[in-house]
Design an enzyme around this catalytic site. Structure first.
Site, mmCIF file in Angstrom:
data_model
loop_
_atom_site.group_PDB
_atom_site.id
_atom_site.type_symbol
_atom_site.label_atom_id
_atom_site.label_comp_id
_atom_site.label_asym_id
_atom_site.label_seq_id
_atom_site.Cartn_x
_atom_site.Cartn_y
_atom_site.Cartn_z
ATOM 1 N N SER A 1 0.827 -1.201 0.000
ATOM 2 C CA SER A 1 0.000 0.000 0.000
ATOM 3 C C SER A 1 0.860 1.248 0.000
ATOM 4 O O SER A 1 1.856 1.337 0.727
ATOM 5 C CB SER A 1 -0.905 0.006 1.241
ATOM 6 O OG SER A 1 -1.493 1.277 1.452
ATOM 7 N N LYS A 2 0.475 2.235 -0.802
ATOM 8 C CA LYS A 2 1.199 3.508 -0.835
ATOM 9 C C LYS A 2 1.136 4.201 0.517
ATOM 10 O O LYS A 2 2.044 4.954 0.878
ATOM 11 C CB LYS A 2 0.611 4.421 -1.913
ATOM 12 C CG LYS A 2 0.860 3.957 -3.336
ATOM 13 C CD LYS A 2 0.274 4.951 -4.329
ATOM 14 C CE LYS A 2 0.555 4.504 -5.762
ATOM 15 N NZ LYS A 2 -0.002 5.461 -6.753
ATOM 16 N N ARG A 3 0.052 3.992 1.242
ATOM 17 C CA ARG A 3 -0.115 4.673 2.536
ATOM 18 C C ARG A 3 0.689 4.015 3.655
ATOM 19 O O ARG A 3 0.996 4.650 4.648
ATOM 20 C CB ARG A 3 -1.595 4.703 2.920
ATOM 21 C CG ARG A 3 -2.446 5.583 2.022
ATOM 22 C CD ARG A 3 -3.895 5.608 2.473
ATOM 23 N NE ARG A 3 -4.502 4.291 2.342
ATOM 24 C CZ ARG A 3 -5.070 3.854 1.223
ATOM 25 N NH1 ARG A 3 -5.077 4.625 0.150
ATOM 26 N NH2 ARG A 3 -5.605 2.656 1.182
#
Length: 469
Positions: A234-236
């Protein structure tokens, strides 16, 4: 038939390592088949798209070896908006789609469940186009949709379990599902190679292909890339930006090699192999079905191997952005005029064996180019114990008397200083290392002192001694 594959990223953020893997897999497959690699920028999310993200995609592809001019495109999805709308109109006119003004709340009220899919309420009510009227695809009531997949065989989806899905919004704009299909048709895409997370949408897309009268492509859904907790990257949450790895000093060759091992392996008991081997041996039907673990520690070890395999001259060149502060690399702690190329060349072979990413070159060699070392206070406290002041005095006296300022003479001299105090060389050299380099670890000490020179070495040891007063 000429094989045509596509890579279709969205310019809404940094370039994801999972996307980079997909790009490489498509790229290799096209080359193996004598086909064409098409780059399509899916830029219809106007609120999130930025020109710099598009340029970031192009530069990231350049970096991993998919260079501009070697592929078809880039095309932009937004330029094909008229075709998207025309396809939606054809589906409506042929009876394969119908209009619906139901809200989510309407469906929930009728079905009594927030988890129930659309119930086909407007299938045969004859609602026409108008504001707020979404266009839904009329999914066949019977039969099944079989997806021919080069990796997963023939996944089969019962049509009765596929709801009548939206293909155009209430404002008339086609949704991504339809736009993606129309773009692939327009560009003559024959094979769609992508992550397995897209597999649930594939039967819907295949139904659209068939409804529009075009033979669907051959599909290949590669395993999703996960983190150490087996969660999708996930980018987050995870470090996933290819640019971040590039700017930290990972080599393109190491990154390419590692990415291609996410779900596949070359023949034999080996992982680090020439790119030509990967290009020759990669087979889509040999890709694993299980999720692929992106192990940053393993990637780091890969990169260290690639760094050590470089000819020294190439290693020196590769380090220049970090030594000179060019491009996106943060500037080093010294001024450009303080950098000594000859001094760096002298220690480069030593540094090359000790770093895993190129950015680590700075803390390994900064002592050579600064007027005084950057002292690690924790290292100072740990090292400068009782007796360190006298040891530094003896080291200065012994070094001043040296006729030859070379690594071997420096080592034997300091070894003798320690022996008089009943200390082994490791204990003896620790205060000298901190005094000269500011750290407890780094390049071999005596080779470092040889390059630093007599005057600067003695000045630093004396300064450390004064601090101990």
């Amino acid at each position: 038939m000429t094989v045509r594959v596509r890579f279709a990223p969205s310019p809404t953020g940094m370039f994801h390592v999972g996307g980079a893997r997909s790009a490489l897999q498509n790229w290799i497959y096209a080359k193996q088949q004598g086909g064409v690699f098409v780059l399509r920028i899916e830029d219809t999310d106007a609120a999130r798209n930025k020109p710099e993200w598009t340029e970031g995609i192009l530069s990231a592809l350049d970096w991993i070896g998919i260079s501009r001019g070697s592929y078809e495109g880039p095309y932009f999805q937004s330029a094909n908006a008229a075709e998207h709308r025309a396809a939606a109109a054809r589906l409506y006119e042929s009876g394969r789609a119908y209009y619906c003004d139901c809200t989510r709340e309407d469906v929930q009220a009728r079905t009594g469940s927030q988890y129930q899919g659309y119930d086909g309420y407007h299938r045969d009510r004859g609602l026409g186009p108008g504001p707020g009227h979404a266009l839904r695809f009329r999914t066949p009531d019977e039969g099944a949709t079989v997806v021919v997949d080069l990796i997963r065989g023939e996944p089969t989806f019962e049509n009765k379990l596929i709801e009548d899905f939206v293909i155009a919004r209430g404002d008339g704009s086609p949704v991504f599902l339809l736009a993606n299909v129309v773009d692939d048709m327009t560009m003559g895409i024959t094979h769609v190679i992508r992550a397995e997370e897209h597999l649930p949408n594939t039967p819907k897309q295949q139904l659209l292909w068939e409804a529009l009268g075009v033979k669907p492509p051959i599909w290949a859904h590669v395993p999703v890339v996960v983190n150490e907790k087996r969660q999708k990257l996930s980018k987050r949450r995870d470090k996933v930006a290819l640019e971040a790895y590039r700017d930290e000093g990972y080599l393109a060759g190491a990154m390419r090699n590692y990415l291609m091992l996410l779900g596949w392996a070359p023949s034999g008991d080996r992982e680090i192999v020439p790119w030509s081997v990967i290009e020759n041996e990669f087979r889509l039907d040999e890709v694993n079905l299980s999720s692929a673990f992106f192990d940053e520690k393993k990637l780091r070890a890969f990169n260290g191997e690639y760094i050590r395999a470089l000819p020294v001259t190439e290693f020196i060149d590769a380090c220049q952005p970090w030594l000179t502060g060019t491009g996106t690399i943060p500037p080093p702690p010294w001024q450009p005029e303080e950098f000594d190329a000859d001094a760096f060349a002298a220690v480069a072979p030593l540094a090359q064996t000790r770093i895993a990413v190129l950015s680590e070159i700075v803390p390994n060699v900064d002592f050579l180019f600064l007027a005084s070392p950057l002292i690690d206070e924790a290292a100072w406290t740990k090292t400068m114990k009782d007796g360190s002041a006298e040891l530094l005095d003896d080291a200065v006296a012994a070094f001043e008397a040296l006729e030859s300022w070379d690594a071997e003479s420096l080592k034997s001299t300091l070894e003798a200083v320690g022996a008089e105090r009943g200390l082994k060389l490791g204990k003896t050299q620790a205060p000298v290392r901190v005094a000269v380099t500011g750290r407890t670890v780094g390049l071999p000490l005596f080779e470092s002192l040889e390059v630093l020179g007599r005057e600067r070495t003695l000045t630093r040891i004396r300064a450390a001694r004064l601090r101990l007063v």
